[in-house]
Structure formats: structure tokens, C-alpha cells
Design a protein around this motif. Sequence first.
Motif, PDB file in Angstrom:
ATOM      1  N   UNK A 398       0.825  -1.204   0.000  1.00 53.36           N
ATOM      2  CA  UNK A 398       0.000   0.000   0.000  1.00 53.36           C
ATOM      3  C   UNK A 398       0.861   1.256   0.000  1.00 53.36           C
ATOM      4  N   UNK A 399       1.882   1.278   0.847  1.00 57.63           N
ATOM      5  CA  UNK A 399       2.792   2.422   0.868  1.00 57.63           C
ATOM      6  C   UNK A 399       3.447   2.596  -0.495  1.00 57.63           C
ATOM      7  N   UNK A 400       3.878   1.492  -1.085  1.00 57.49           N
ATOM      8  CA  UNK A 400       4.514   1.540  -2.403  1.00 57.49           C
ATOM      9  C   UNK A 400       3.569   2.128  -3.439  1.00 57.49           C
ATOM     10  N   UNK A 401       2.328   1.665  -3.437  1.00 55.23           N
ATOM     11  CA  UNK A 401       1.350   2.113  -4.420  1.00 55.23           C
ATOM     12  C   UNK A 401       0.945   3.561  -4.199  1.00 55.23           C
ATOM     13  N   UNK A 402       0.589   3.904  -2.972  1.00 56.94           N
ATOM     14  CA  UNK A 402       0.073   5.241  -2.693  1.00 56.94           C
ATOM     15  C   UNK A 402       1.146   6.307  -2.903  1.00 56.94           C
ATOM     16  N   UNK A 403       2.362   6.019  -2.475  1.00 53.50           N
ATOM     17  CA  UNK A 403       3.420   7.019  -2.589  1.00 53.50           C
ATOM     18  C   UNK A 403       3.780   7.312  -4.039  1.00 53.50           C
ATOM     19  N   UNK A 404       3.495   6.380  -4.942  1.00 50.41           N
ATOM     20  CA  UNK A 404       3.669   6.654  -6.371  1.00 50.41           C
ATOM     21  C   UNK A 404       2.426   7.319  -6.940  1.00 50.41           C
ATOM     22  N   UNK A 405       1.245   6.800  -6.572  1.00 50.95           N
ATOM     23  CA  UNK A 405       0.025   7.212  -7.246  1.00 50.95           C
ATOM     24  C   UNK A 405      -0.444   8.619  -6.872  1.00 50.95           C
ATOM     25  N   UNK A 406      -0.200   9.069  -5.643  1.00 51.32           N
ATOM     26  CA  UNK A 406      -0.631  10.430  -5.282  1.00 51.32           C
ATOM     27  C   UNK A 406       0.061  11.468  -6.159  1.00 51.32           C
ATOM     28  N   UNK A 407       1.398  11.497  -6.216  1.00 48.26           N
ATOM     29  CA  UNK A 407       2.028  12.464  -7.123  1.00 48.26           C
ATOM     30  C   UNK A 407       1.766  12.165  -8.590  1.00 48.26           C
ATOM     31  N   UNK A 408       1.647  10.877  -8.933  1.00 49.50           N
ATOM     32  CA  UNK A 408       1.340  10.542 -10.322  1.00 49.50           C
ATOM     33  C   UNK A 408      -0.026  11.091 -10.726  1.00 49.50           C
ATOM     34  N   UNK A 409      -0.957  11.128  -9.790  1.00 46.56           N
ATOM     35  CA  UNK A 409      -2.288  11.649 -10.078  1.00 46.56           C
ATOM     36  C   UNK A 409      -2.261  13.140 -10.395  1.00 46.56           C
ATOM     37  N   UNK A 410      -1.324  13.845  -9.823  1.00 46.15           N
ATOM     38  CA  UNK A 410      -1.217  15.281 -10.082  1.00 46.15           C
ATOM     39  C   UNK A 410      -0.652  15.533 -11.483  1.00 46.15           C
ATOM     40  N   UNK A 411       0.216  14.636 -11.940  1.00 47.69           N
ATOM     41  CA  UNK A 411       0.940  14.829 -13.189  1.00 47.69           C
ATOM     42  C   UNK A 411       0.074  15.078 -14.411  1.00 47.69           C
ATOM     43  N   UNK A 412      -0.947  14.226 -14.714  1.00 44.57           N
ATOM     44  CA  UNK A 412      -1.728  14.456 -15.929  1.00 44.57           C
ATOM     45  C   UNK A 412      -2.440  15.807 -15.955  1.00 44.57           C
ATOM     46  N   UNK A 413      -2.919  16.269 -14.814  1.00 48.02           N
ATOM     47  CA  UNK A 413      -3.586  17.573 -14.793  1.00 48.02           C
ATOM     48  C   UNK A 413      -2.605  18.685 -15.156  1.00 48.02           C
ATOM     49  N   UNK A 414      -1.389  18.623 -14.598  1.00 48.02           N
ATOM     50  CA  UNK A 414      -0.369  19.632 -14.913  1.00 48.02           C
ATOM     51  C   UNK A 414       0.065  19.515 -16.367  1.00 48.02           C
ATOM     52  N   UNK A 415       0.327  18.290 -16.814  1.00 45.03           N
ATOM     53  CA  UNK A 415       0.754  18.091 -18.199  1.00 45.03           C
ATOM     54  C   UNK A 415      -0.338  18.507 -19.179  1.00 45.03           C
ATOM     55  N   UNK A 416      -1.598  18.236 -18.832  1.00 45.35           N
ATOM     56  CA  UNK A 416      -2.699  18.654 -19.705  1.00 45.35           C
ATOM     57  C   UNK A 416      -2.732  20.157 -19.888  1.00 45.35           C
ATOM     58  N   UNK A 417      -2.479  20.894 -18.805  1.00 42.16           N
ATOM     59  CA  UNK A 417      -2.431  22.358 -18.917  1.00 42.16           C
ATOM     60  C   UNK A 417      -1.260  22.800 -19.794  1.00 42.16           C
ATOM     61  N   UNK A 418      -0.110  22.141 -19.636  1.00 41.82           N
ATOM     62  CA  UNK A 418       1.046  22.477 -20.481  1.00 41.82           C
ATOM     63  C   UNK A 418       0.746  22.216 -21.954  1.00 41.82           C
TER      64      UNK A 418
END
Length: 454
Positions: A398-418
Motif C-alpha cells: 500500500x505504501x509503495x502504491x500510494x506514494x507513487x500514485x498520489x504524485x502521479x495523479x497530479x501529473x496528468x492535470x499539470x501536463x494537460x495544462x502544459x
Amino acid sequence: MSTESLPSPARRVDEAWPAAVKLVMGARFGRSVGQGALVVGFSLYLHALNWSAAAIGAVLSAGLLLGVALTLLIGPASDRLGRKQFLLAYEGVLILSALLALASSATWVLTLGAVLGGFGRGANGAAGPFGPLEQAWLAQDLAPAQRSRVFSLNSTLGFFGMALGALLAGLPALWGGLLPGALAYRPLFVLPLMGSAIGLALIWRAPDVKRARTKPPLSASATATAMPDADTEFQAVEGGGHSATLDTPAAHGEKAQGRGHSATHAEENRMLWRLGLANSLNGLGIGLVAPLMAYWFLRRFDHGPATIGPALAASFVLAAVGAQLAQRFVPRYGVVRTVVGMRGAGLLLMVLTPFMPVFVLAAGFWAVRAAFNQGTLGVRQALTMGLTRQHRQGLAATVNNVSIQVPRAIGPAIAGLMLHQGWLTAPFIVAAGFQLAYLVAYQRFFGDMEKPGT
């Protein structure tokens, strides 16, 4: 040495794997075909429906964030409740989401599919927010020496399934005359529907035996002295209404064992904190580029699914090859050196990709990058499962998954704006900075854990 003091015989690396391992890996392969199709087709489908880049990035981010929330709620509980029922429920949700998407292109249907069904995220066949449960289920009946091989094969199957799905995602170009415009993409949802139906059947058959939490064993001397004789090793003190125990060697042994257990628990927590910090950097680097790569090829080179599908399929095939290479490197170099070396090569190729002048070169650099970057997934998961004892492996996953997925979830929104602003190179450069920081942290945090050949 007495045979009673020996632990149960360790399983050899080449010993037959438990039935659940084979069935869970089969379910992953079936699931990965649908994911591969939609990692290519979903963002192109939304573009054909006139969704903006910012909207596409936002809906992908929303799906990832919900997945994180579900992981936090369910992951640790799986150590107590078992994994099977959660994975069966997830396959049911995927089937329902695919059926709705086949029937309608309404905004709420596609948003629901992206958020609940993981459309377009391409998780290499993993069970979305229930991926940690899948990892813990695979690990629970395996000897540590078997884990690296099993997790690498599990990743390889996922990559091959993704490649097959990505190839099939090129089919809309063939029936575009019969199904014009965005409608040509809709039959692709048959693939996640079929994959999840197969996964449901396989998981239903897989045994999930809940393991009782084991306490650290007492030492032999402590065990011997802890057995009370008739001469009252444990005496009640009369007159005060209280009971007390004598200060015996057994009591000292139990206290020492307790302190050892606490120290192990604290060390595991420290390693999980380190894992979470390193993974957060990795997640940001992944989220800024990978989820929108098909859309980036469309915007940068004006290509469609007929060429983007095979290009991404090649990247998944090479990732599968990379997973097997990583498995061969680990006995010689160890997990950490393998990960840092391969991911470093992949980082360089990612930086070069947006500067390629033609589609073939950009797609080629991206595909070869996948062999070095994604190919390390299995061995990294194996290292994660080795950071804790068995009864805490659900927490570790769970730690492995969540610690990747939380910041990964932010990425597409930022990249979409770019991408909406026309900044086609910026996501790669920013992502490269985060991935470089990840490699430095990974080496620093875990470099002393192992020696080559362990």
C-alpha cells in the motif's frame, strides 16, 4: 542440532509456485489487454469528442486520486480480511464500466469509466487501486528467493498484454468508414470487458488463505525456562490482592524478544518512509508524461491510432524484454544497482524523445526507454515485499502504491495544462528532473541493503 529448532524448509527458487500465483498472473494478463487498448485509444477518443487537453488530463488525474483513496482504505485491511473479495469486486466494476462505455459516449459515462474503471491509465495489468492486494497475494506464499522471478514474470505478462491491446487499438483506422468519427473508437471497450470477465473467472478459482499473524519465536533457553514447574516459578504474593512474577531468566528472555520485535517494527517503518519519499519523486516524473503519451504523439506529429498503437505496443514489448533482463541482472548486480543503472539509461532516452524531428525516431526512443525504465517494475516490487515481515506486506504494498500514485495523479492535470498551452517539450524536462532525484534517493536509501547475488 535438534530438528525441532529448525525452521520449515525454505522453498527452492525452482520449486512449483502455488496455484493462486498462476491464476492471479493470468488475471493480470487478461486485464492488461484492455488497459493497453485504452492507454492508446481513450485519450484519442476523448479528443475526437472535442475534449480539451486540460479536460483529458483532469479526468485522468481524478481517476488516479480516487484510486489512491481506495488503496488507503482497503490495502491494510487486506492483511486481515484477505484479498480475493476485493479483486472480484474490482473486476465487476470494470465490466460494468465497459458496458456503459459501449452503450454511450456521454460525458458522465466516460468520466465514470476513467475514475472507477481506470480507462486510459495503463497500469500494466495491475488491479488499479487494488494493485497492492494483488502484490501481497502473490508474495504471501512465496519464499523470498522466488519473489524477484515471480514479480518479474508478472510484469512481463502485463507488458505483453498491454502490447497486444495497443496493437488492437489501431483497429479504428480499419472500420472508420463504417463507424465514422469518434464512433470508431467505441468497439475498443469490448477488450476491457472481455479481459475483466476472464480475470473474474480466474480470481474466483484462486485460493486465498488468510495467514495468522505470527509473533517472533522465543529463544530456546527462554522457551525452556518459561515452562512453569511444580516448584512455582510464578508465585502469587499473598496479602495485597496483587499477583507478581519472580525475576527469572525466562522473564528476561521474553523482554529481550519484545525489544527485538519493537526494533524490527521501527526499522521496517523507517524503510517504508524512505520508500514513500523516493516513490513520490518517481510518481511525479511518471505522471507528467506517460498517461498522455498517445495524445502527445497526436499533437506533436498529427498521427492517429494506426501508427500510435503499434508504436506504444513496441514500447510494451521492449518493457517485457527489459523485465527479463532486469531479472538476469539482479543476481549479479543486486536490485538497487540494476534499478539505478537501467532507469538512468531510460531517463536519458526520455529527455531526447521530444527533440526528435520525426515520429519514427521519437517513437523509437520512447520504446527503447520503456525497456530500461518500466523493465525494472518487477524487481522493485520484489524489493518492496522484502522490506517487512509477511503480516505487514499488505501495508508495504500500500505504501509503495500510494506514494507513487498520489504524485502521479497530479501529473496528468499539470501536463494537460502544459499541452493545452502548446508546451510540448516542458512535461519531459520537468519529469526528467523528478526522475533524476528519484534515482539519487533510491541509491542513497537502499544501496546498503544488499550485496550482489543476494
